[in-house]
Design an enzyme around this catalytic site. Structure first.
Site, PDB file in Angstrom:
ATOM      1  N   THR A 154       7.488  33.233  70.834  1.00  0.00           N
ATOM      2  CA  THR A 154       6.282  33.121  69.993  1.00  0.00           C
ATOM      3  C   THR A 154       5.890  31.640  69.947  1.00  0.00           C
ATOM      4  O   THR A 154       5.249  31.152  70.858  1.00  0.00           O
ATOM      5  CB  THR A 154       6.521  33.693  68.581  1.00  0.00           C
ATOM      6  OG1 THR A 154       7.744  33.167  68.055  1.00  0.00           O
ATOM      7  CG2 THR A 154       6.604  35.205  68.609  1.00  0.00           C
ATOM      8  N   LYS A 180      14.928  34.387  71.391  1.00  0.00           N
ATOM      9  CA  LYS A 180      13.763  33.639  70.944  1.00  0.00           C
ATOM     10  C   LYS A 180      13.947  33.324  69.469  1.00  0.00           C
ATOM     11  O   LYS A 180      14.603  34.057  68.734  1.00  0.00           O
ATOM     12  CB  LYS A 180      12.464  34.410  71.192  1.00  0.00           C
ATOM     13  CG  LYS A 180      12.300  35.714  70.444  1.00  0.00           C
ATOM     14  CD  LYS A 180      11.856  35.649  68.981  1.00  0.00           C
ATOM     15  CE  LYS A 180      10.628  34.791  68.802  1.00  0.00           C
ATOM     16  NZ  LYS A 180      10.296  34.729  67.319  1.00  0.00           N
ATOM     17  N   THR A 191      14.117  34.537  62.085  1.00  0.00           N
ATOM     18  CA  THR A 191      13.173  35.335  62.864  1.00  0.00           C
ATOM     19  C   THR A 191      13.521  35.156  64.295  1.00  0.00           C
ATOM     20  O   THR A 191      13.025  34.287  64.928  1.00  0.00           O
ATOM     21  CB  THR A 191      11.759  34.898  62.668  1.00  0.00           C
ATOM     22  OG1 THR A 191      11.090  36.001  62.163  1.00  0.00           O
ATOM     23  CG2 THR A 191      10.940  34.676  63.858  1.00  0.00           C
ATOM     24  N   GLU A 277      10.263  24.913  64.884  1.00  0.00           N
ATOM     25  CA  GLU A 277       8.828  24.615  64.943  1.00  0.00           C
ATOM     26  C   GLU A 277       8.536  23.164  64.573  1.00  0.00           C
ATOM     27  O   GLU A 277       8.864  22.705  63.477  1.00  0.00           O
ATOM     28  CB  GLU A 277       8.067  25.565  64.019  1.00  0.00           C
ATOM     29  CG  GLU A 277       7.994  26.963  64.579  1.00  0.00           C
ATOM     30  CD  GLU A 277       7.310  27.958  63.668  1.00  0.00           C
ATOM     31  OE1 GLU A 277       6.890  29.005  64.179  1.00  0.00           O
ATOM     32  OE2 GLU A 277       7.204  27.699  62.460  1.00  0.00           O
ATOM     33  N   ASN A 403       2.247  26.367  61.185  1.00  0.00           N
ATOM     34  CA  ASN A 403       2.271  27.527  60.290  1.00  0.00           C
ATOM     35  C   ASN A 403       1.032  27.676  59.435  1.00  0.00           C
ATOM     36  O   ASN A 403       0.812  28.723  58.823  1.00  0.00           O
ATOM     37  CB  ASN A 403       3.524  27.481  59.427  1.00  0.00           C
ATOM     38  CG  ASN A 403       4.747  27.916  60.199  1.00  0.00           C
ATOM     39  OD1 ASN A 403       4.933  29.093  60.464  1.00  0.00           O
ATOM     40  ND2 ASN A 403       5.551  26.955  60.628  1.00  0.00           N
ATOM     41  N   SER A 408      -3.933  32.888  63.651  1.00  0.00           N
ATOM     42  CA  SER A 408      -5.071  32.709  64.541  1.00  0.00           C
ATOM     43  C   SER A 408      -4.689  31.996  65.839  1.00  0.00           C
ATOM     44  O   SER A 408      -5.500  31.871  66.718  1.00  0.00           O
ATOM     45  CB  SER A 408      -6.188  31.927  63.842  1.00  0.00           C
ATOM     46  OG  SER A 408      -5.700  30.685  63.356  1.00  0.00           O
TER      47      SER A 408
END
EC number: 2.3.1.35
Length: 408
Positions: A154, A180, A191, A277, A403, A408
């Site tokens: 992702t 992942k 996650t 991230e 985040n 979108s």
């Protein structure tokens, strides 16, 4: 144990594929993958502890509990199929049926992994077409492994793979995996999706017990941002094609297999932490001298999850007060005046706290140590003989950017 440069088809009898199906319009990334075993593979699974569980997790738990072995797993990214009600679960069953039809197996021999945005239904026309395209692409080669490892990501910036060979009963047994995970990562399975393949012959109950034990010291010791996901899943598939004598007890063969599986779990877990991230560096926290293993885990997790400490690591600031503070509110009893803290990386080692107070360290030298891609805080609370390690990353401006517009 021999570490090898390979992916999930390194063990005998496994094939995989990855491609772009178009789960989310307007994107260009690969977004569907499949792994298939030539023969039934015994299955172990570990899942999120979040009460809110995605539809593929509910299906996966059912299969692990009720089935001895499976043949395939199909994965999509872009949409998590979480909080999607009865329709979401029915979509998972449909995926299993579609794969089963094309592979001439039973739907109960297929598990599913999904990751992405919560609350959206899967575009089943796209998913079905993706499954149809994946099956003829299944191969056992490096390109297919790379395609599959990219197709499950992702917000990750790079694929994550690990593989080893161990000798069991005079046979070469291979254990490999891909996963992942980049955001919404926190102990209790963040996650993340993980898929581990092996050609070892091993009793299912023993495999399940072992994997759940190893999860506690690997994937459950990772935190990026403190959020526990709805979709976390790690599957292990063992198809026995190495033809070793089946491992049915905790003997020398079991220990050799355990060492290899631990390495794969730990390597994948660290790769997740190092690709958090927006992060710029892996942050490892090792706590020694605790009065129990559980308290060592609690202390290491408290430091690795501290937002202030993570921000300091990003700023290359040896702000030891934040580390000591995070230890202090962890809920574990220790004597602060006995605590020692050192920072280390490929650029050196520096002791910053001795007996609970700052040493006369060089801030410039500390900044140099903290500038490496991977940084470790070594902490000794001098309260016992137990130790534990947790993995995380620094907290950067980019984490908020990613985040703030994730949907979108």
């Amino acid at each position: 144990m021999k570490i090898i440069n390979a992916g999930v088809t390194a063990p005998k009898g496994f094939k995989c594929a990855g491609l772009r199906a178009g789960v989310k319009p307007g994107k260009t990334n690969k977004d569907m993958a499949m792994i298939v075993s030539e023969v039934p593979a015994k299955i172990a699974g570990t899942f999120t502890k979040n009460i809110v569980k995605a539809a593929p997790v509910l299906w996966g738990k059912k299969i692990v509990e009720e089935q001895e072995a499976v043949r395939a797993v199909v994965i999509n990214t872009g949409i998590a199929n979480a909080c999607t009600g009865a329709q979401g679960y029915e979509n998972v069953v449909t995926e299993a049926k579609e794969v089963a039809k094309l592979l001439d197996i039973k739907p109960e021999e297929v598990v599913v992994g999904s990751t992405g945005v919560i609350g959206q239904q899967l575009p089943m026309d796209v998913i079905k077409e993706g499954i149809k395209r994946l099956v003829p692409e299944l191969k056992a080669d490096r390109q297919s492994e790379e395609d599959a490892s990219w197709a499950i990501l992702t917000t990750d910036t790079k694929p994550k793979e690990a593989a080893v060979e161990v000798e069991i009963d005079g046979k070469t047994v291979t254990i490999a995996g891909m996963c992942k995970g980049s955001g919404m990562i926190h102990p209790n399975m963040g996650t993340m999706l993980g898929f581990i393949t092996t050609d070892a012959a091993i009793d299912k109950a023993l495999l399940l017990e072992l994997q759940r034990e190893l999860i506690e010291d690997t994937f459950n010791m990772v935190s990026v941002d403190g959020d526990t996901s709805t979709n976390d899943t790690v599957f292990v598939f063992a198809n026995g094609m190495a033809e070793n004598k089946e491992i049915t007890e905790k003997d020398a063969d079991y220990e050799a297999f355990r060492e290899g599986l631990l390495y794969v779990n730990q390597s994948l877990a660290k790769q997740i932490a190092g690709d958090g991230e927006g992060c710029t560096r892996l942050f490892e926290v090792h706590v020694a001298g605790a009065d129990s293993k559980e308290n060592a885990k609690i202390l290491s997790k408290s430091v690795v999850t501290s937002s202030l400490t993570k921000a300091a690591i990003y700023g290359k600031d040896a702000n030891w007060g934040r580390i000591l503070c995070a230890l202090g509110y962890a809920g574990v009893d220790f004597d602060p005046v006995k605590v020692d803290i050192s920072l280390k990386s490929a650029d050196g080692v520096i002791e910053i706290v001795k007996d609970g107070i700052a040493t006369d360290y060089s801030e410039d030298e500390a900044t140099k140590v903290l500038s490496a891609d991977a940084v470790t805080a070594d902490i000794d609370v001098h309260n016992g003989v137990f130790e534990a390690t947790a993995w995380g990353c620094d907290l950067t401006h980019d984490y908020v950017t990613i985040n703030a517009d994730y949907r979108s």
